[in-house]
Scaffold this motif. Structure first.
Motif, mmCIF file in Angstrom:
data_model
loop_
_atom_site.group_PDB
_atom_site.id
_atom_site.type_symbol
_atom_site.label_atom_id
_atom_site.label_comp_id
_atom_site.label_asym_id
_atom_site.label_seq_id
_atom_site.Cartn_x
_atom_site.Cartn_y
_atom_site.Cartn_z
ATOM 1 N N ILE A 72 0.825 -1.197 0.000
ATOM 2 C CA ILE A 72 0.000 0.000 0.000
ATOM 3 C C ILE A 72 0.869 1.261 0.000
ATOM 4 O O ILE A 72 1.673 1.492 0.904
ATOM 5 N N SER A 73 0.713 2.021 -1.057
ATOM 6 C CA SER A 73 1.279 3.367 -1.176
ATOM 7 C C SER A 73 0.236 4.185 -1.930
ATOM 8 O O SER A 73 0.437 4.631 -3.061
ATOM 9 N N GLN A 74 -0.907 4.340 -1.277
ATOM 10 C CA GLN A 74 -2.108 4.806 -1.960
ATOM 11 C C GLN A 74 -1.986 6.211 -2.539
ATOM 12 O O GLN A 74 -2.668 6.566 -3.500
ATOM 13 N N ILE B 3 7.657 9.894 2.243
ATOM 14 C CA ILE B 3 9.012 9.538 1.823
ATOM 15 C C ILE B 3 8.964 8.759 0.513
ATOM 16 O O ILE B 3 9.789 8.971 -0.385
ATOM 17 N N ASP B 4 7.995 7.866 0.377
ATOM 18 C CA ASP B 4 7.855 7.124 -0.868
ATOM 19 C C ASP B 4 7.589 8.065 -2.035
ATOM 20 O O ASP B 4 8.188 7.927 -3.109
ATOM 21 N N SER C 220 -7.424 9.304 3.507
ATOM 22 C CA SER C 220 -8.125 9.554 2.256
ATOM 23 C C SER C 220 -8.745 8.253 1.751
ATOM 24 O O SER C 220 -8.555 7.177 2.316
ATOM 25 N N THR C 221 -9.468 8.361 0.634
ATOM 26 C CA THR C 221 -10.089 7.178 0.031
ATOM 27 C C THR C 221 -9.220 6.586 -1.071
ATOM 28 O O THR C 221 -9.692 5.804 -1.892
ATOM 29 N N ALA C 222 -7.936 6.939 -1.083
ATOM 30 C CA ALA C 222 -7.048 6.493 -2.164
ATOM 31 C C ALA C 222 -6.785 4.987 -2.137
ATOM 32 O O ALA C 222 -6.339 4.433 -3.143
ATOM 33 N N VAL D 48 2.324 -0.392 -7.866
ATOM 34 C CA VAL D 48 3.222 -0.493 -6.707
ATOM 35 C C VAL D 48 3.546 -1.963 -6.482
ATOM 36 O O VAL D 48 2.768 -2.704 -5.892
ATOM 37 N N THR D 49 4.695 -2.380 -6.966
ATOM 38 C CA THR D 49 5.153 -3.754 -6.791
ATOM 39 C C THR D 49 5.835 -3.897 -5.428
ATOM 40 O O THR D 49 6.053 -2.909 -4.716
#
Length: 363
Positions: free
Chosen positions: A123-125, A188-189, A306-308, A328-329
């Motif tokens: 998860i990196s929404q 950071i991502d 958020s809803t991301a 996002v692997t």
């Protein structure tokens, strides 16, 4: 018409509710069929809310008929073992950030993947936020020119009760770190995704406003990127009453600022019309509407997310159905963890640390 991807969730704490709602919103593409938690009452509450089966273990969840994918929403230090178990059972895997608390553990997940058809995402929404996507496109098109400076600032507040409520929070073994690994990892991502690979960090960290935790509640780092740009990372859970997460990307032809997931400032000399009455801030032109002032965020309340998640899970489900890699692997999810671990190492050693780090599976 292809059948919807059938999901289970392991770990029924606060973040699991976001996964459940995101799956529910993807009607026709995804379906939540079961949840599990070692605390039966938590599993029962979430299961009742969504009308699905409840279990007390991952092993039981993996035996649920027709299960295709598992969302792992447990303490960070448990992620690798559970992801590996799900992969070995032939399931696709969604891992809530971070992928795990060590690079060796993340590499073990990669080694457990049976075939390319088996999909993994971390998860990196916020990579899916429109603001982020617009800035990403601008950077790739050269609209900001040569990148010169990037800044990731997470100015949040967590009361002592937040850490006291769960024994795993604020521990190295299960949380993997504090304000950086738990709260600042998304920003950071995005910083490294937009600015490029980090090659060196020099950092300080401290615990300044909390008790009974092993990890930092405040950290700062100077960063050098592979392209020559410099950067700043500042993360804290000790900024009362809790402000926003802010990302700044600067270049010699333009700048962009994202605050609380909103693109609040953008200017590119390349995109300038040159007219006398043109506003300096071009964000509204890119967005198609006037950017909002920062609203309620997770700065003070971790429930204000958020809803991301929905858009990332949509991408994941589509990746399964189309047999492609998700945006996002696992390797992408590894990158911010490596940066954070390098920051911790620099703060501990009192000197700069270069990347990539040498920690690998079996190390």
């Amino acid at each position: 018409m292809r059948a919807a991807v059938r999901f289970g969730i392991i770990g029924c704490g606060m973040i699991a509710a976001h996964h459940a709602r995101a799956i529910h919103a993807l009607r026709g593409l995804a379906e939540l069929v079961a949840v599990a938690d070692r605390h039966a009452d938590r599993a029962a509450r979430l299961a009742c809310e969504h009308g699905v089966a409840a279990y007390r273990s991952l092993e039981a969840l993996l035996r649920h008929p027709g299960l295709d994918a598992v969302c792992i929403c447990t303490p960070s230090g448990e992620h690798a073992a559970q992801a590996i178990a799900a992969l070995e059972a032939g399931k696709h895997v969604v891992i809530e950030k971070p992928a795990d608390v060590s690079l060796a553990a993340i590499d073990r997940i990669a080694a457990a993947r049976r075939a390319p058809a088996q999909k993994i995402t971390v998860i990196s929404q916020h990579r899916f936020d429109r603001s982020t996507q617009l800035v990403r496109e601008a950077v790739r098109a050269g609209h900001l020119g040569r990148l010169t400076l990037g800044a990731a600032q997470v100015r949040w507040w967590r009361p002592q009760s937040y850490y006291d409520a769960r024994a795993w929070r604020g521990t190295w073994r299960w949380d993997g770190g504090g304000a950086l690994m738990n709260q600042s990892i998304h920003t950071i991502d995005l910083l490294q995704w937009l600015m490029g690979p980090v090659v060196e960090v020099s950092a300080y960290s401290a615990c300044l406003a909390h008790e009974r935790i092993e990890v930092e509640d405040t950290a700062v780092a100077a960063v050098r990127f592979a392209g020559g740009a410099l950067g700043i990372i500042a993360g804290t859970t000790a900024a009362y009453p809790g402000l926003t997460a802010r990302l700044e990307i600067h270049g010699d032809h333009g700048s962009a600022i994202i605050d609380n997931d909103e693109l609040i400032y953008f200017h590119s000399a390349v995109l300038s019309t040159g007219t006398p009455d043109e506003p300096i801030n071009q964000a509204a032109r890119l967005l198609g509407y006037a950017p909002a002032m920062p609203a309620a965020s997770a700065g003070a309340n971790p429930a204000n997310l958020s809803t991301a998640h929905q858009e990332q899970l949509r991408d994941f489900v589509t990746a399964i159905l189309e047999d492609r890699e998700p945006l996002v692997t696992l390797e992408e999810g590894r990158k911010p963890v490596e940066i954070i671990l390098a920051i911790y190492a620099s703060a501990r050693r009192g000197r700069p640390v270069r990347l990539p780090l040498e920690e690998r599976a079996g190390a």
